[in-house]
Motif scaffolding. Structure first.
Motif, PDB file in Angstrom:
ATOM      1  N   GLN A 174       5.789 -92.455  48.514  1.00 51.27           N
ATOM      2  CA  GLN A 174       7.154 -92.374  48.012  1.00 51.27           C
ATOM      3  C   GLN A 174       7.653 -90.936  48.043  1.00 51.27           C
ATOM      4  OE1 GLN A 174       7.689 -94.541  44.264  1.00 51.27           O
ATOM      5  NE2 GLN A 174       5.843 -95.732  44.707  1.00 51.27           N
ATOM      6  N   GLN A 175       6.771 -90.013  47.679  1.00 55.47           N
ATOM      7  CA  GLN A 175       7.136 -88.596  47.715  1.00 55.47           C
ATOM      8  C   GLN A 175       7.413 -88.128  49.141  1.00 55.47           C
ATOM      9  OE1 GLN A 175       8.021 -87.472  44.542  1.00 55.47           O
ATOM     10  NE2 GLN A 175       6.670 -85.712  44.740  1.00 55.47           N
ATOM     11  N   LEU A 176       6.539 -88.518  50.071  1.00 50.40           N
ATOM     12  CA  LEU A 176       6.736 -88.154  51.476  1.00 50.40           C
ATOM     13  C   LEU A 176       8.059 -88.715  51.989  1.00 50.40           C
ATOM     14  CD1 LEU A 176       5.735 -86.998  54.196  1.00 50.40           C
ATOM     15  CD2 LEU A 176       4.578 -89.196  54.582  1.00 50.40           C
ATOM     16  N   SER A 177       8.355 -89.966  51.654  1.00 50.44           N
ATOM     17  CA  SER A 177       9.599 -90.591  52.114  1.00 50.44           C
ATOM     18  C   SER A 177      10.813 -89.858  51.564  1.00 50.44           C
ATOM     19  CB  SER A 177       9.636 -92.060  51.698  1.00 50.44           C
ATOM     20  OG  SER A 177       8.581 -92.787  52.294  1.00 50.44           O
ATOM     21  N   ARG A 178      10.749 -89.480  50.290  1.00 46.13           N
ATOM     22  CA  ARG A 178      11.877 -88.763  49.694  1.00 46.13           C
ATOM     23  C   ARG A 178      12.062 -87.396  50.359  1.00 46.13           C
ATOM     24  NH1 ARG A 178       9.228 -90.621  44.703  1.00 46.13           N
ATOM     25  NH2 ARG A 178      10.260 -92.555  44.059  1.00 46.13           N
ATOM     26  N   MET A 179      10.960 -86.729  50.666  1.00 47.43           N
ATOM     27  CA  MET A 179      11.054 -85.433  51.331  1.00 47.43           C
ATOM     28  C   MET A 179      11.676 -85.590  52.720  1.00 47.43           C
ATOM     29  SD  MET A 179       7.970 -82.855  52.406  1.00 47.43           S
ATOM     30  CE  MET A 179       8.223 -81.566  53.636  1.00 47.43           C
ATOM     31  N   LEU A 180      11.203 -86.596  53.469  1.00 48.31           N
ATOM     32  CA  LEU A 180      11.741 -86.814  54.814  1.00 48.31           C
ATOM     33  C   LEU A 180      13.225 -87.165  54.764  1.00 48.31           C
ATOM     34  CD1 LEU A 180       8.761 -88.803  56.400  1.00 48.31           C
ATOM     35  CD2 LEU A 180       9.356 -86.399  56.774  1.00 48.31           C
ATOM     36  N   ASN A 181      13.607 -87.976  53.799  1.00 48.77           N
ATOM     37  CA  ASN A 181      15.037 -88.309  53.657  1.00 48.77           C
ATOM     38  C   ASN A 181      15.863 -87.068  53.330  1.00 48.77           C
ATOM     39  OD1 ASN A 181      14.883 -91.015  54.307  1.00 48.77           O
ATOM     40  ND2 ASN A 181      14.719 -91.716  52.192  1.00 48.77           N
ATOM     41  N   ALA A 182      15.288 -86.166  52.513  1.00 47.88           N
ATOM     42  CA  ALA A 182      15.988 -84.914  52.201  1.00 47.88           C
ATOM     43  C   ALA A 182      16.126 -84.036  53.439  1.00 47.88           C
ATOM     44  CB  ALA A 182      15.234 -84.159  51.103  1.00 47.88           C
ATOM     45  N   MET A 183      15.239 -84.241  54.427  1.00 50.88           N
ATOM     46  CA  MET A 183      15.290 -83.488  55.684  1.00 50.88           C
ATOM     47  C   MET A 183      16.242 -84.131  56.695  1.00 50.88           C
ATOM     48  SD  MET A 183      11.175 -82.743  55.972  1.00 50.88           S
ATOM     49  CE  MET A 183      11.196 -81.815  57.519  1.00 50.88           C
ATOM     50  N   GLY A 184      16.764 -85.310  56.362  1.00 51.96           N
ATOM     51  CA  GLY A 184      17.714 -85.975  57.246  1.00 51.96           C
ATOM     52  C   GLY A 184      17.229 -87.285  57.835  1.00 51.96           C
ATOM     53  N   ALA A 185      16.005 -87.710  57.474  1.00 50.48           N
ATOM     54  CA  ALA A 185      15.506 -89.008  57.940  1.00 50.48           C
ATOM     55  C   ALA A 185      16.276 -90.137  57.255  1.00 50.48           C
ATOM     56  CB  ALA A 185      14.015 -89.128  57.672  1.00 50.48           C
ATOM     57  N   LYS A 186      16.155 -91.338  57.828  1.00 58.08           N
ATOM     58  CA  LYS A 186      16.820 -92.510  57.248  1.00 58.08           C
ATOM     59  C   LYS A 186      15.766 -93.582  56.981  1.00 58.08           C
ATOM     60  CE  LYS A 186      21.246 -91.609  59.564  1.00 58.08           C
ATOM     61  NZ  LYS A 186      22.254 -92.125  60.524  1.00 58.08           N
ATOM     62  N   ILE A 187      15.142 -93.476  55.811  1.00 62.56           N
ATOM     63  CA  ILE A 187      14.066 -94.397  55.410  1.00 62.56           C
ATOM     64  C   ILE A 187      14.558 -95.197  54.218  1.00 62.56           C
ATOM     65  CG2 ILE A 187      11.658 -94.588  54.653  1.00 62.56           C
ATOM     66  CD1 ILE A 187      11.277 -91.689  55.740  1.00 62.56           C
ATOM     67  N   SER A 188      14.467 -96.512  54.301  1.00 61.78           N
ATOM     68  CA  SER A 188      14.818 -97.379  53.178  1.00 61.78           C
ATOM     69  C   SER A 188      13.613 -98.244  52.816  1.00 61.78           C
ATOM     70  CB  SER A 188      16.029 -98.250  53.518  1.00 61.78           C
ATOM     71  OG  SER A 188      15.778 -99.043  54.670  1.00 61.78           O
ATOM     72  N   GLY A 189      13.657 -98.810  51.613  1.00 64.11           N
ATOM     73  CA  GLY A 189      12.524 -99.601  51.127  1.00 64.11           C
ATOM     74  C   GLY A 189      11.464 -98.763  50.453  1.00 64.11           C
ATOM     75  N   VAL A 190      11.788 -97.513  50.110  1.00 68.91           N
ATOM     76  CA  VAL A 190      10.809 -96.599  49.509  1.00 68.91           C
ATOM     77  C   VAL A 190      10.289 -97.179  48.199  1.00 68.91           C
ATOM     78  CG1 VAL A 190      10.436 -94.277  48.593  1.00 68.91           C
ATOM     79  CG2 VAL A 190      11.927 -94.616  50.582  1.00 68.91           C
ATOM     80  N   GLY A 191       8.964 -97.217  48.046  1.00 64.85           N
ATOM     81  CA  GLY A 191       8.329 -97.780  46.858  1.00 64.85           C
ATOM     82  C   GLY A 191       7.895 -99.217  47.049  1.00 64.85           C
ATOM     83  N   ILE A 240      12.959 -97.698  59.042  1.00 72.56           N
ATOM     84  CA  ILE A 240      13.270 -96.334  59.473  1.00 72.56           C
ATOM     85  C   ILE A 240      14.259 -96.384  60.626  1.00 72.56           C
ATOM     86  CG2 ILE A 240      12.318 -94.148  60.310  1.00 72.56           C
ATOM     87  CD1 ILE A 240       9.825 -96.599  59.101  1.00 72.56           C
ATOM     88  N   GLU A 241      15.402 -95.758  60.447  1.00 75.18           N
ATOM     89  CA  GLU A 241      16.372 -95.583  61.537  1.00 75.18           C
ATOM     90  C   GLU A 241      16.107 -94.213  62.148  1.00 75.18           C
ATOM     91  OE1 GLU A 241      18.526 -97.673  62.697  1.00 75.18           O
ATOM     92  OE2 GLU A 241      18.613 -99.232  61.141  1.00 75.18           O
ATOM     93  N   GLY A 242      15.728 -94.177  63.423  1.00 77.89           N
ATOM     94  CA  GLY A 242      15.370 -92.928  64.059  1.00 77.89           C
ATOM     95  C   GLY A 242      16.537 -91.955  64.134  1.00 77.89           C
ATOM     96  N   VAL A 243      16.245 -90.668  63.927  1.00 84.33           N
ATOM     97  CA  VAL A 243      17.252 -89.611  64.050  1.00 84.33           C
ATOM     98  C   VAL A 243      16.778 -88.625  65.124  1.00 84.33           C
ATOM     99  CG1 VAL A 243      18.029 -89.846  61.671  1.00 84.33           C
ATOM    100  CG2 VAL A 243      16.193 -88.235  62.204  1.00 84.33           C
ATOM    101  N   GLU A 244      17.695 -87.792  65.594  1.00 83.73           N
ATOM    102  CA  GLU A 244      17.354 -86.869  66.681  1.00 83.73           C
ATOM    103  C   GLU A 244      16.576 -85.660  66.203  1.00 83.73           C
ATOM    104  OE1 GLU A 244      20.648 -85.738  69.054  1.00 83.73           O
ATOM    105  OE2 GLU A 244      21.085 -87.784  69.754  1.00 83.73           O
ATOM    106  N   SER A 245      16.839 -85.198  64.979  1.00 84.26           N
ATOM    107  CA  SER A 245      16.160 -84.003  64.481  1.00 84.26           C
ATOM    108  C   SER A 245      16.170 -84.001  62.962  1.00 84.26           C
ATOM    109  CB  SER A 245      16.841 -82.732  65.010  1.00 84.26           C
ATOM    110  OG  SER A 245      18.177 -82.654  64.541  1.00 84.26           O
ATOM    111  N   LEU A 246      15.300 -83.179  62.394  1.00 86.73           N
ATOM    112  CA  LEU A 246      15.221 -83.022  60.947  1.00 86.73           C
ATOM    113  C   LEU A 246      15.438 -81.563  60.587  1.00 86.73           C
ATOM    114  CD1 LEU A 246      12.119 -85.254  60.084  1.00 86.73           C
ATOM    115  CD2 LEU A 246      14.530 -85.856  59.926  1.00 86.73           C
ATOM    116  N   SER A 247      15.918 -81.321  59.364  1.00 82.40           N
ATOM    117  CA  SER A 247      16.203 -79.963  58.895  1.00 82.40           C
ATOM    118  C   SER A 247      15.205 -79.553  57.822  1.00 82.40           C
ATOM    119  CB  SER A 247      17.630 -79.908  58.346  1.00 82.40           C
ATOM    120  OG  SER A 247      17.790 -80.834  57.290  1.00 82.40           O
ATOM    121  N   GLY A 248      15.353 -78.346  57.338  1.00 78.83           N
ATOM    122  CA  GLY A 248      14.471 -77.846  56.285  1.00 78.83           C
ATOM    123  C   GLY A 248      14.803 -78.443  54.932  1.00 78.83           C
ATOM    124  N   THR A 249      13.933 -78.205  53.962  1.00 76.19           N
ATOM    125  CA  THR A 249      14.151 -78.735  52.610  1.00 76.19           C
ATOM    126  C   THR A 249      13.241 -77.999  51.642  1.00 76.19           C
ATOM    127  OG1 THR A 249      14.323 -80.781  51.317  1.00 76.19           O
ATOM    128  CG2 THR A 249      12.384 -80.542  52.704  1.00 76.19           C
TER     129      THR A 249
END
Length: 435
Positions: A199-216, A222-231
């Protein structure tokens, strides 16, 4: 090789603050490879396995800056992929099981990866099939070189898909999740692990711009994105260390307060120790363990012997069964400890038997503990730590025992517990480290 010399039989008193979660750290640190931007991580535990992974990232040309107060800044702008071809990488990666989780980020961002068969605890078979089957379903191709123990993976065209995992592997789910965040299209992972670490990893990735649902839950989309940013990310306190401290307090008849526990993330851990008869109070987010002369193991409602077994989350983590077992040796009553996931994790009980505990090892997965009810103290002996969790359990046994104990190979304990000797000595323990 280092050893602990422990003078047992001393009551401890005071406060302990748990370190950042080791199992979360090994995932979160690998995730910094997913972006060229800066990532700040707080509450990083100062333990051997985590430090080796940070060193490995640095060797891959990730910029690592220690900010103080358990915080690090990482920047994976210029990752040296060619380093994966070196003999040095093979040796370092093979000494650390957590190194397997660099694969997901490498495949997502660079389309290829290479890893040696990783090491870790000697607690039985820990297969990697879930990781590689998940990568294959995303479109990766891999080759295993039996002679060198190296895995080669080509993931130049990752595409989202539906997958049903054959087991709810925590590291497998984390690895596949990190590979999928930049895959083309939608990925659905069913029977995913859902531990707080995930759950923590998913929240971090979402904060970086990932699109993950169903956490927990055990169904991640997961909807794929082109790139991720810092956090910036802060890790949970280590639930295994919290459980260890609860057991330590009971075994040594100590009054201990465990600070900042994130009780809402502990699942069945407090309830499991209460079933062993251990009293505790929740004071805000702290756990207070009073000194107890006796504690009695509950039975099931029909009067049958209590069984405590590990299970996937939200069941009891297998990492605490070694602690449960050792705590039961001085309880009143009997308990069957059932370690389902690893076939070699209970073999350390021979040391407890040598100390005077009454334990029947039924088979590689089950042990029956007949509590001594403090009628007979454990006695100090010389022993060797076989893995992280058994090593900590043996340390707890030694602290409660009569006389002197010596634990060799404490580097195993150092892999998971931060400065444990110094922290416990501050509470009144008598532990001397000898190199």
């Amino acid at each position: 090789m280092a050893s602990f010399v422990i003078e047992g039989g001393t009551k401890l008193s005071g406060e302990l603050t748990p370190q950042g979660a080791k199992n979360e750290a090994l995932q979160i640190l690998c995730a910094v490879l997913l972006t060229p931007e800066k990532v700040t991580i707080n509450k990083v535990p100062d333990i051997r396995d985590v430090n080796k992974l940070i060193e490995l990232l640095s060797d891959m040309n990730v910029e690592v800056k220690y900010l103080g107060n358990e915080s690090y800044e990482f920047c994976a702008k210029d990752v040296d992929i060619d380093y994966l071809e070196t003999e040095e990488f093979r040796k370092k990666a093979s000494s650390l099981r957590g190194s397997i989780m660099i694969l997901g980020p490498l495949l997502a961002r660079f389309g290829k990866g290479k890893i040696s068969k990783p090491g870790g605890d000697k607690i039985g078979r820990r297969r990697l099939d879930t990781h590689f089957i998940g990568f294959q379903k995303l479109g990766a191709r891999f080759l295993y070189e039996a002679e060198t123990g190296m895995y080669h993976i080509d993931a130049s065209q990752l595409k989202g898909c539906y997958m049903l995992l054959d087991e709810a592997s925590v590291t497998g789910t984390a690895n596949i999740l990190m590979a999928a965040v930049m895959a083309e299209g939608k990925t659905t992972i069913y029977n995913a692990a859902c531990e707080p670490y995930l759950q923590q990893l998913s929240r971090m990735l979402n904060a970086m711009g990932a699109k993950i649902s169903g956490v927990g839950s055990n169904l991640l989309t997961i909807e794929g994105v082109e790139s991720l940013s810092g956090t910036e990310h802060t890790m949970l306190p280590d639930m295994i260390e919290i459980g260890s401290f609860i057991g330590l307090a009971a075994m040594t008849q100590s009054e201990i307060t465990i600070k900042d526990c994130r009780i809402d993330q502990l699942g069945l851990i407090p309830e499991t120790f209460k079933r062993l008869g251990i009293q505790m109070e929740f004071r805000g987010d702290d756990i207070f363990i009073p000194s107890q002369d006796r504690y009695e193991i509950e039975t099931f409602i029909d009067g049958s012997i209590m069984t405590i077994a590990d299970a996937i989350w939200p069941g009891l983590t297998p990492d605490l069964l070694s602690i449960v077992l050792v705590v039961a040796t001085q309880a009143k009553g009997t308990v069957l400890v059932h370690q389902k996931m690893f076939e070699s994790r209970l073999f350390f009980v021979d040391k407890l038997i040598d100390m005077g505990a009454q334990i029947i090892l039924c088979d590689p997965h089950r042990a029956t503990v007949i509590g001594l009810n403090r009628q007979q103290k454990l006695k100090g002996i010389r022993m060797t730590s076989p893995d992280i969790r058994a090593g900590q359990a043996l340390l707890i046994a030694a602290l409660s025992a009569e006389g002197r104990s010596i634990i060799d190979n404490v580097e195993q304990i150092d892999r998971g517990y931060q400065n444990i000797d110094k922290r416990l000595n501050a509470l009144g323990a008598n532990i001397e480290r000898i190199d």
